[in-house]
Write an enzyme that holds these catalytic residues in place. Structure first.
Site, PDB file in Angstrom:
ATOM      1  N   THR A 277       0.856  -1.179   0.000  1.00 59.15           N
ATOM      2  CA  THR A 277       0.000   0.000   0.000  1.00 59.15           C
ATOM      3  C   THR A 277       0.892   1.230   0.000  1.00 59.15           C
ATOM      4  OG1 THR A 277      -1.976   0.939   1.001  1.00 59.15           O
ATOM      5  CG2 THR A 277      -0.200   0.390   2.494  1.00 59.15           C
TER       6      THR A 277
ATOM      7  N   LYS B 237      -7.707   3.431   4.199  1.00 61.52           N
ATOM      8  CA  LYS B 237      -6.560   3.124   5.058  1.00 61.52           C
ATOM      9  C   LYS B 237      -6.167   4.312   5.923  1.00 61.52           C
ATOM     10  CE  LYS B 237      -5.095   0.075   1.405  1.00 61.52           C
ATOM     11  NZ  LYS B 237      -4.125  -0.140   0.342  1.00 61.52           N
TER      12      LYS B 237
ATOM     13  N   GLY C 106      -2.892   6.670   9.383  1.00 63.60           N
ATOM     14  CA  GLY C 106      -2.916   5.822   8.198  1.00 63.60           C
ATOM     15  C   GLY C 106      -2.034   4.613   8.430  1.00 63.60           C
TER      16      GLY C 106
ATOM     17  N   SER D 101       4.676  -0.101   0.349  1.00 63.02           N
ATOM     18  CA  SER D 101       5.455  -0.531  -0.816  1.00 63.02           C
ATOM     19  C   SER D 101       5.726   0.618  -1.779  1.00 63.02           C
ATOM     20  CB  SER D 101       4.737  -1.670  -1.539  1.00 63.02           C
ATOM     21  OG  SER D 101       3.442  -1.254  -1.936  1.00 63.02           O
TER      22      SER D 101
END
Length: 178
Positions: free
Chosen positions: A3, A37, A49, A128
């Site tokens: 994410t 998120k 987050g 990521s």
């Protein structure tokens, strides 16, 4: 941690953006495109987050919100308390996630290894696609007059064009930092 979450401060505003993709890591299959998120917690004065396992992240959100309540909204104290508990608690220690939290005065990254990191500049990114979003946000902060929200959104869009675990369904939240 498939994410991307990016948090930015500029011009008396603080913004956090996250992508919406949920990927099942066992098969590298996209399961959802529009996950949230990022959350407003602490009576709407704090943005949080996560990057990492969804179930783990929800557990950490709950724990962090409880720490915020215990510490009467003190973000730094709450972050340190969560990091300590996360690192030492037998069950929590196995959780794989990173949290980015911000309020009117602070921007912090919290990890399960006990880290509570306050970036030197006005930006943080995890997940990521975090390195891509971080580089894009820093460049946008240096070379444009875009608002914090626009920098966060555009940085996330850049990350979505590079990272296969990040999509372009941006969830954006903003708070006044003054």
């Amino acid at each position: 941690m498939g994410t991307t979450i990016v948090a930015v401060r500029r011009g008396g505003k603080a913004a956090m953006a996250g992508d919406g993709q949920v990927t099942l890591s066992a098969t590298n299959t996209i399961m959802k495109h529009s996950a949230r998120k990022i959350r407003r917690i602490g009576g709407g004065k704090v943005l949080a987050g996560f990057a990492g396992s969804v179930a783990d992240s929800f557990t950490l959100f709950e724990r962090f919100e409880a720490k915020l309540s215990e510490n009467r909204g003190n973000l730094q104290r709450s972050a340190v308390d969560l990091a300590k508990e996360w690192r030492t608690d037998r069950a929590l220690r196995r959780l794989e996630a990173l949290l980015v939290v911000m309020d009117a005065a602070n921007l912090l990254v919290i990890s399960g290894s006990g880290d509570v990191i306050e970036p030197d500049d006005a930006v943080a990114a995890v997940g990521s696609g975090g390195p891509y979003a971080l580089a894009a946000a820093r460049a946008l902060l240096r070379f444009t007059d875009l608002s914090a929200a626009r920098v966060a959104e555009e940085a996330l869009m850049v990350a979505s064009e590079i990272c296969v675990f990040t999509n372009d369904r941006v969830v954006l939240e903003e708070i006044d930092s003054e």
